[in-house]
Scaffold this motif. Structure first.
Motif, PDB file in Angstrom:
ATOM      1  N   GLU A  37      74.860  65.925 -59.871  1.00 17.38           N
ATOM      2  CA  GLU A  37      73.592  66.379 -60.469  1.00 17.38           C
ATOM      3  C   GLU A  37      72.666  65.204 -60.755  1.00 17.38           C
ATOM      4  N   ARG A  38      73.207  64.120 -61.302  1.00 17.62           N
ATOM      5  CA  ARG A  38      72.405  62.917 -61.564  1.00 17.62           C
ATOM      6  C   ARG A  38      71.786  62.392 -60.267  1.00 17.62           C
ATOM      7  N   ASP A  39      72.607  62.293 -59.226  1.00 19.71           N
ATOM      8  CA  ASP A  39      72.134  61.735 -57.957  1.00 19.71           C
ATOM      9  C   ASP A  39      71.067  62.618 -57.313  1.00 19.71           C
ATOM     10  N   LEU A  40      71.297  63.922 -57.305  1.00 17.06           N
ATOM     11  CA  LEU A  40      70.314  64.834 -56.707  1.00 17.06           C
ATOM     12  C   LEU A  40      69.023  64.871 -57.515  1.00 17.06           C
ATOM     13  N   ARG A  41      69.135  64.756 -58.833  1.00 18.11           N
ATOM     14  CA  ARG A  41      67.940  64.724 -59.685  1.00 18.11           C
ATOM     15  C   ARG A  41      67.094  63.477 -59.364  1.00 18.11           C
ATOM     16  N   LEU A  42      67.742  62.333 -59.207  1.00 13.92           N
ATOM     17  CA  LEU A  42      67.033  61.101 -58.869  1.00 13.92           C
ATOM     18  C   LEU A  42      66.359  61.214 -57.498  1.00 13.92           C
ATOM     19  N   ILE A  43      67.064  61.775 -56.546  1.00 16.96           N
ATOM     20  CA  ILE A  43      66.494  61.954 -55.200  1.00 16.96           C
ATOM     21  C   ILE A  43      65.261  62.844 -55.266  1.00 16.96           C
ATOM     22  N   ALA A  44      65.330  63.915 -56.045  1.00 18.33           N
ATOM     23  CA  ALA A  44      64.185  64.818 -56.194  1.00 18.33           C
ATOM     24  C   ALA A  44      63.027  64.126 -56.912  1.00 18.33           C
ATOM     25  N   GLU A  45      63.342  63.353 -57.969  1.00 13.48           N
ATOM     26  CA  GLU A  45      62.292  62.640 -58.712  1.00 13.48           C
ATOM     27  C   GLU A  45      61.549  61.638 -57.825  1.00 13.48           C
ATOM     28  N   LEU A  46      62.259  61.070 -56.871  1.00 16.15           N
ATOM     29  CA  LEU A  46      61.651  60.107 -55.950  1.00 16.15           C
ATOM     30  C   LEU A  46      61.017  60.785 -54.737  1.00 16.15           C
ATOM     31  N   ASP A  47      61.056  62.122 -54.727  1.00 16.25           N
ATOM     32  CA  ASP A  47      60.475  62.920 -53.644  1.00 16.25           C
ATOM     33  C   ASP A  47      61.082  62.539 -52.285  1.00 16.25           C
ATOM     34  N   LEU A  48      62.421  62.453 -52.279  1.00 16.29           N
ATOM     35  CA  LEU A  48      63.144  62.110 -51.065  1.00 16.29           C
ATOM     36  C   LEU A  48      63.989  63.295 -50.602  1.00 16.29           C
ATOM     37  N   ARG A  49      64.420  63.228 -49.355  1.00 19.83           N
ATOM     38  CA  ARG A  49      65.309  64.244 -48.778  1.00 19.83           C
ATOM     39  C   ARG A  49      66.604  63.541 -48.396  1.00 19.83           C
ATOM     40  N   LEU A  50      67.727  64.031 -48.919  1.00 14.30           N
ATOM     41  CA  LEU A  50      69.028  63.450 -48.623  1.00 14.30           C
ATOM     42  C   LEU A  50      69.436  63.814 -47.200  1.00 14.30           C
ATOM     43  N   THR A  51      69.682  62.803 -46.373  1.00 20.45           N
ATOM     44  CA  THR A  51      70.056  63.056 -44.977  1.00 20.45           C
ATOM     45  C   THR A  51      71.461  62.584 -44.627  1.00 20.45           C
ATOM     46  N   HIS A  52      72.008  61.653 -45.416  1.00 20.93           N
ATOM     47  CA  HIS A  52      73.335  61.133 -45.118  1.00 20.93           C
ATOM     48  C   HIS A  52      74.105  60.869 -46.410  1.00 20.93           C
ATOM     49  N   VAL A  53      75.421  61.077 -46.335  1.00 18.95           N
ATOM     50  CA  VAL A  53      76.334  60.730 -47.423  1.00 18.95           C
ATOM     51  C   VAL A  53      77.495  59.973 -46.785  1.00 18.95           C
ATOM     52  N   LEU A  54      77.743  58.768 -47.286  1.00 15.11           N
ATOM     53  CA  LEU A  54      78.787  57.918 -46.718  1.00 15.11           C
ATOM     54  C   LEU A  54      79.812  57.572 -47.788  1.00 15.11           C
ATOM     55  N   ASP A  55      81.080  57.735 -47.465  1.00 17.74           N
ATOM     56  CA  ASP A  55      82.156  57.361 -48.374  1.00 17.74           C
ATOM     57  C   ASP A  55      82.876  56.181 -47.750  1.00 17.74           C
ATOM     58  N   VAL A  56      82.545  54.983 -48.202  1.00 13.08           N
ATOM     59  CA  VAL A  56      83.097  53.774 -47.584  1.00 13.08           C
ATOM     60  C   VAL A  56      83.971  52.970 -48.540  1.00 13.08           C
ATOM     61  N   ASP A  57      84.134  53.405 -49.768  1.00 14.18           N
ATOM     62  CA  ASP A  57      84.867  52.644 -50.775  1.00 14.18           C
ATOM     63  C   ASP A  57      86.349  53.012 -50.771  1.00 14.18           C
ATOM     64  N   LEU A  58      87.027  52.702 -49.665  1.00 13.52           N
ATOM     65  CA  LEU A  58      88.455  52.971 -49.569  1.00 13.52           C
ATOM     66  C   LEU A  58      89.205  51.654 -49.513  1.00 13.52           C
ATOM     67  N   ALA A  59      90.145  51.496 -50.399  1.00 16.03           N
ATOM     68  CA  ALA A  59      90.953  50.277 -50.409  1.00 16.03           C
ATOM     69  C   ALA A  59      91.916  50.298 -49.226  1.00 16.03           C
ATOM     70  N   PRO A  60      92.268  49.131 -48.668  1.00 19.41           N
ATOM     71  CA  PRO A  60      93.220  49.085 -47.549  1.00 19.41           C
ATOM     72  C   PRO A  60      94.530  49.768 -47.905  1.00 19.41           C
ATOM     73  N   GLY A  61      95.019  50.605 -46.993  1.00 21.25           N
ATOM     74  CA  GLY A  61      96.282  51.299 -47.191  1.00 21.25           C
ATOM     75  C   GLY A  61      96.209  52.483 -48.127  1.00 21.25           C
ATOM     76  N   ARG A  62      95.038  52.812 -48.588  1.00 20.49           N
ATOM     77  CA  ARG A  62      94.876  53.919 -49.535  1.00 20.49           C
ATOM     78  C   ARG A  62      94.430  55.166 -48.794  1.00 20.49           C
ATOM     79  N   HIS A  63      95.094  56.258 -49.029  1.00 17.56           N
ATOM     80  CA  HIS A  63      94.770  57.515 -48.353  1.00 17.56           C
ATOM     81  C   HIS A  63      93.484  58.089 -48.935  1.00 17.56           C
TER      82      HIS A  63
END
Length: 71
Positions: A37-63
């Protein structure tokens, strides 16, 4: 180019909002499910459209299932 660093103290995770304000598009990197909710509210306040979501914070060997994010 616009970059905003956001922090979730509960999970000690940094999320990044990266945007091209001229084009009106944005990407979230490593979002936290509890902060959607915080993230989407900020995106709306900045009048932006969310086009991508990336999950890159994975530690080595972590599922990915052990790393619960909002992606």
């Amino acid at each position: 180019m616009f970059i905003r660093q956001l922090f979730d103290p509960e999970s000690s995770t940094y999320t990044y909002l990266v945007a091209d304000r001229a084009a009106g598009v944005a990407a979230l990197i490593d979002p936290v499910a509890e902060q959607v909710e915080r993230d989407l509210r900020l995106i709306a306040e900045l009048d932006l459209r969310l086009t991508h979501v990336l999950d890159v914070d994975l530690a080595p060997g972590r599922h990915p299932a052990h790393h619960l994010h909002g992606a």
